[in-house]
Write a protein that holds these residues in place. Structure first.
Motif, PDB file in Angstrom:
ATOM      1  N   ALA A  80     161.214  57.511  50.034  1.00  8.89           N
ATOM      2  CA  ALA A  80     161.334  55.500  50.083  1.00  8.89           C
ATOM      3  C   ALA A  80     163.473  55.373  50.059  1.00  8.89           C
ATOM      4  N   LYS A  81     163.475  53.911  51.068  1.00  7.90           N
ATOM      5  CA  LYS A  81     165.025  53.493  51.836  1.00  7.90           C
ATOM      6  C   LYS A  81     165.100  52.831  49.897  1.00  7.90           C
ATOM      7  N   GLU A  82     165.097  51.610  50.079  1.00  7.58           N
ATOM      8  CA  GLU A  82     165.987  51.599  48.545  1.00  7.58           C
ATOM      9  C   GLU A  82     164.593  51.080  47.793  1.00  7.58           C
ATOM     10  N   VAL A  83     165.064  50.600  46.364  1.00  4.02           N
ATOM     11  CA  VAL A  83     164.066  50.258  45.134  1.00  4.02           C
ATOM     12  C   VAL A  83     164.716  48.430  44.822  1.00  4.02           C
ATOM     13  N   VAL A  84     163.939  47.809  45.304  1.00 10.19           N
ATOM     14  CA  VAL A  84     164.707  46.744  45.510  1.00 10.19           C
ATOM     15  C   VAL A  84     163.983  45.722  44.170  1.00 10.19           C
ATOM     16  N   ASP A  85     162.611  46.099  43.011  1.00  7.08           N
ATOM     17  CA  ASP A  85     162.264  45.620  41.938  1.00  7.08           C
ATOM     18  C   ASP A  85     162.192  46.497  40.817  1.00  7.08           C
ATOM     19  N   PHE A  86     162.403  46.305  39.810  1.00  9.06           N
ATOM     20  CA  PHE A  86     161.181  46.935  38.978  1.00  9.06           C
ATOM     21  C   PHE A  86     161.361  45.891  37.648  1.00  9.06           C
ATOM     22  N   SER A  87     160.292  46.665  36.723  1.00 10.46           N
ATOM     23  CA  SER A  87     159.986  45.926  35.596  1.00 10.46           C
ATOM     24  C   SER A  87     161.255  46.653  34.109  1.00 10.46           C
ATOM     25  N   SER A  88     161.453  47.696  34.143  1.00 10.28           N
ATOM     26  CA  SER A  88     162.311  48.646  33.202  1.00 10.28           C
ATOM     27  C   SER A  88     162.804  49.722  33.818  1.00 10.28           C
ATOM     28  N   HIS A  89     163.709  50.624  32.811  1.00 10.93           N
ATOM     29  CA  HIS A  89     163.511  52.067  33.121  1.00 10.93           C
ATOM     30  C   HIS A  89     164.792  52.298  31.852  1.00 10.93           C
ATOM     31  N   TYR A  90     164.455  53.437  31.470  1.00 16.60           N
ATOM     32  CA  TYR A  90     165.379  53.980  30.136  1.00 16.60           C
ATOM     33  C   TYR A  90     166.935  53.620  30.577  1.00 16.60           C
ATOM     34  N   GLY A  91     167.250  54.069  31.524  1.00 13.47           N
ATOM     35  CA  GLY A  91     168.950  53.792  31.889  1.00 13.47           C
ATOM     36  C   GLY A  91     169.547  52.808  31.199  1.00 13.47           C
ATOM     37  N   SER A  92     170.808  52.738  31.736  1.00 14.57           N
ATOM     38  CA  SER A  92     171.518  51.562  32.086  1.00 14.57           C
ATOM     39  C   SER A  92     171.784  50.750  33.463  1.00 14.57           C
ATOM     40  N   GLU A  93     172.597  49.629  33.479  1.00 19.59           N
ATOM     41  CA  GLU A  93     172.277  49.680  35.178  1.00 19.59           C
ATOM     42  C   GLU A  93     173.541  50.034  35.221  1.00 19.59           C
ATOM     43  N   ASN A  94     174.687  50.269  34.718  1.00 17.33           N
ATOM     44  CA  ASN A  94     176.012  50.611  35.147  1.00 17.33           C
ATOM     45  C   ASN A  94     175.798  52.357  35.326  1.00 17.33           C
ATOM     46  N   SER A  95     174.267  52.978  35.381  1.00 22.48           N
ATOM     47  CA  SER A  95     174.420  54.718  35.485  1.00 22.48           C
ATOM     48  C   SER A  95     173.509  54.881  36.721  1.00 22.48           C
ATOM     49  N   MET A  96     173.215  56.122  37.235  1.00 17.10           N
ATOM     50  CA  MET A  96     172.330  56.641  37.921  1.00 17.10           C
ATOM     51  C   MET A  96     171.084  57.866  36.730  1.00 17.10           C
ATOM     52  N   SER A  97     171.617  57.578  35.787  1.00 15.49           N
ATOM     53  CA  SER A  97     170.757  58.661  34.790  1.00 15.49           C
ATOM     54  C   SER A  97     169.173  57.450  34.220  1.00 15.49           C
ATOM     55  N   TYR A  98     168.091  58.775  34.758  1.00 17.19           N
ATOM     56  CA  TYR A  98     166.333  58.016  34.016  1.00 17.19           C
ATOM     57  C   TYR A  98     167.058  56.115  34.286  1.00 17.19           C
ATOM     58  N   THR A  99     167.258  56.231  36.096  1.00 15.19           N
ATOM     59  CA  THR A  99     166.745  54.839  36.159  1.00 15.19           C
ATOM     60  C   THR A  99     165.953  54.655  37.885  1.00 15.19           C
ATOM     61  N   MET A 100     165.586  53.572  38.194  1.00 19.22           N
ATOM     62  CA  MET A 100     164.327  53.465  38.440  1.00 19.22           C
ATOM     63  C   MET A 100     165.186  53.847  40.301  1.00 19.22           C
ATOM     64  N   TRP A 101     166.568  53.721  39.928  1.00 20.10           N
ATOM     65  CA  TRP A 101     167.693  53.930  41.160  1.00 20.10           C
ATOM     66  C   TRP A 101     167.299  55.031  42.210  1.00 20.10           C
ATOM     67  N   ASN A 102     166.614  56.392  40.981  1.00 19.51           N
ATOM     68  CA  ASN A 102     166.527  57.680  41.890  1.00 19.51           C
ATOM     69  C   ASN A 102     165.307  58.197  42.839  1.00 19.51           C
ATOM     70  N   LEU A 103     163.772  56.805  43.050  1.00 16.78           N
ATOM     71  CA  LEU A 103     163.208  57.075  43.697  1.00 16.78           C
ATOM     72  C   LEU A 103     163.947  56.865  44.786  1.00 16.78           C
ATOM     73  N   ALA A 104     164.701  56.365  45.159  1.00 18.75           N
ATOM     74  CA  ALA A 104     165.085  55.798  46.678  1.00 18.75           C
ATOM     75  C   ALA A 104     165.653  57.724  47.501  1.00 18.75           C
ATOM     76  N   GLY A 105     165.084  58.078  48.573  1.00 20.10           N
ATOM     77  CA  GLY A 105     165.212  59.161  49.040  1.00 20.10           C
ATOM     78  C   GLY A 105     164.440  60.207  48.987  1.00 20.10           C
ATOM     79  N   VAL A 106     165.058  61.195  49.082  1.00 21.93           N
ATOM     80  CA  VAL A 106     164.922  62.694  48.985  1.00 21.93           C
ATOM     81  C   VAL A 106     164.383  63.157  47.864  1.00 21.93           C
ATOM     82  N   PRO A 107     163.890  63.877  47.339  1.00 17.49           N
ATOM     83  CA  PRO A 107     163.399  64.419  46.070  1.00 17.49           C
ATOM     84  C   PRO A 107     164.701  64.914  45.489  1.00 17.49           C
ATOM     85  N   ASN A 108     164.869  64.952  44.505  1.00 21.07           N
ATOM     86  CA  ASN A 108     166.461  65.669  43.604  1.00 21.07           C
ATOM     87  C   ASN A 108     165.440  66.901  43.434  1.00 21.07           C
ATOM     88  N   VAL A 109     164.372  66.230  41.993  1.00 25.99           N
ATOM     89  CA  VAL A 109     164.603  68.171  41.591  1.00 25.99           C
ATOM     90  C   VAL A 109     163.354  68.492  41.648  1.00 25.99           C
TER      91      VAL A 109
END
Length: 557
Positions: free
Chosen positions: A55-84
């Protein structure tokens, strides 16, 4: 004439009949094997190599555990190659939705379900991802790193988000779907559902989620799209008719149920002398209405096309007291609302969540609908409705005087000043502003006002209110003694050393749900006070607390 020629003719005809019978009685397996061969050849053709992309970019989602100004537990982590991946476990670099299990639907503030929700619609969350290249998808792989099994539907969109001009038509096609199933293992896996072929290229994929069967949060790391740049050749199984499916016996009269038998039954004197609409005219109006209540919305619209009598019943506004359009988010547009407007003059519950995006519903179309159907509205669900702007909220405040329940969660495109119109809704009892841009500088002042004005308040969600302090919580607890649910998750300015949690336990005996998520200052004394004073407590979230003695757990349970 020599007798040899007639004999040859008979033998030829017999041979032809044997060949035809053999062809018609060929096993389905042979036919399917030939189909698979053609499909396989088309996929492995060197002229149309498979493209594999993350995936190149996350363009929309309904909810995530993280906050809007962070990368922890957010949907934006789905973009790009695997992290873990392929590691298993709880990692902050993954995408996590806000809830899991059934507790969300069992808490006191849970909303009642809408009537006429189709049983096959069980999606709770979604995320949409774009990819660099448009392809004809051959596979979609989801890399799940913790508590897998939440993905229940995968869709592809015909629109290219990176195209400079808007498409004339936007289509969503389901590639794969399945009912929620329990996955016993919590380890990482690469989910590889068998998807169907579609006849348009795509670079926009949507995952829909149901976490109700999970024991903990599901964590997703990446999504991989496999596909062809050029349209694959059609396989035989989609382009040819299997002769084995044409059974001559299907056209024969069986068990006395043929046309002759039916004609005899329907030619009875009682039916012949009956009314034009058969026995429907003899049924009470209310009974027919009760029967139609069991139909889904599309079935109700189809039935309205059968005859004048049923059209009258199907268009009765009493059939549309509850109108849930969320399951049909991919098709609802201005025309749909205009078609339904005359039927919805008495609508009280309206669900437009997830609808109207990418130009499907305009501000003018939404405003027209509410001006004709908003006077009786009590509940309005607009989660993830990105077409909303300040004009829409103004129309809601003017046209819906009886509104008690308003959900604007994840309407992140609403400007901050638009929320001023909500103050006009004097009957409001439930308001959800999760992931909106409402601006609040002083949460202590807001908590003090709530404590002074909302004496009967039973539910309050202050998730991630970063500047609320023990002073605001004290005002809230003393002013709202009837509180049953309080969410203070991820409020880092609240510290147990100030005694705020002890005061909460003593002043709010009716608490059934308390979230203190990620507050590492919670101590054993706080737990003891909750166990002693909040005897109705059913849900306690202290995720992040380092340790707890076993006897404390026993005292709570």
């Amino acid at each position: 004439m020599s007798p040899v020629f007639p004999m040859l003719t008979v033998l030829t005809m017999f041979y032809y009949m044997c060949l035809r019978r053999r062809a018609m009685t060929a096993t389905r397996g042979e036919m399917m094997n030939s189909h698979r061969t053609i499909v396989s050849n088309s996929r492995t053709s060197p002229l149309n190599a498979e493209v594999v992309q993350y995936a190149k970019e996350v363009v929309d989602f309904s909810s995530h555990y993280g906050s809007e100004n962070s990368m922890s537990y957010t949907m934006w982590n789905l973009a790009g190659v695997p992290n873990v991946f392929p590691s298993s476990g709880d990692f902050t670099q993954t995408a996590v939705f806000r809830t899991y299990g059934t507790w969300w639907d069992q808490c006191p503030s849970a909303s009642l379900p809408f009537k006429r929700t189709p049983p096959n619609f069980q999606s709770q969350d979604y995320v949409e991802l774009t990819f660099e290249q448009q392809v004809y998808p051959t596979a979609v792989h989801v890399l799940e790193t913790y508590h897998p099994g939440a993905v229940i539907r995968i869709l592809a969109c015909s629109a290219n988000p990176y195209s400079p001009s808007p498409p004339a038509e936007v289509r969503w096609e389901t590639l794969w779907s399945e009912r929620p199933t329990k996955v016993n293992a919590s380890q990482a896996r690469q989910f590889k559902p068998c998807i169907k072929q579609i006849n348009f290229p795509t670079n926009l994929i949507r995952l829909e989620i149901n976490s109700s069967l999970l024991d903990y949060y599901t964590e997703l790391d990446a999504v991989v799209l496999h596909g062809m740049k050029d349209k694959p050749l059609l396989s035989l199984k989609t382009s040819l008719i299997d002769m084995n499916d044409l059974d001559d016996d299907d056209y024969e009269d069986k068990d006395g149920c043929g046309m002759d038998s039916l004609n005899k039954k329907f030619n009875s004197a009682a039916l012949r002398e009956g009314p034009n609409n058969g026995y429907f005219d003899k049924l009470p109006y209310e009974l027919i209405q009760l029967i139609l209540n069991h139909l889904t919305l599309p079935d109700l619209c189809r039935l309205a096309q059968t005859c004048k009598l049923l059209n009258q019943h199907c268009c009765d506004p009493l059939q549309y007291i509850h109108l849930n359009l969320q399951p049909y988010w991919a098709k609802v547009n201005d025309t749909s609302l205009e078609f339904l407007q005359t039927r919805c003059t008495l609508v009280q519950w309206l669900n437009l969540s997830w609808t109207g995006n990418r130009g499907f519903i305009s501000v003018a179309g939404f405003s027209r609908f509410l001006k004709g159907c908003g006077s009786e509205l009590v509940r309005l669900e607009l989660s993830c409705s990105h077409f909303l702007n300040e004009t829409c909220l103004e129309v809601i405040s003017e046209m819906c005087p009886n509104l008690q329940d308003l959900n604007l969660s994840s309407c992140d495109k609403l400007p901050p000043q638009a929320f001023n119109h909500i103050a006009k809704l004097c009957s409001l009892k439930r308001l959800i502003l999760y992931r909106t841009k409402v601006e609040i500088e002083d949460y202590d002042m807001i908590a003090s006002m709530i404590g002074a004005k909302c004496k009967k308040l039973r539910t309050l969600d202050l998730w991630r209110c970063k500047n609320i302090t023990e002073n605001g919580i004290a005002e809230l607890a003393s002013g709202c003694p009837l509180l049953e649910e309080l969410d203070l998750g991820w409020c880092p300015t609240l510290q147990s050393s100030t005694g705020c949690f002890t005061k909460l336990a003593r002043q709010l005996p009716n608490l059934q749900k308390l979230f203190l998520t990620a507050n590492r200052s919670v101590c054993d004394t706080d737990i003891e006070e909750l166990a002693s004073n909040c005897t109705r407590l059913r849900q306690l979230d202290i995720l992040g607390k380092d340790a707890m003695y076993k006897f404390l757990l026993n005292s709570i349970s």
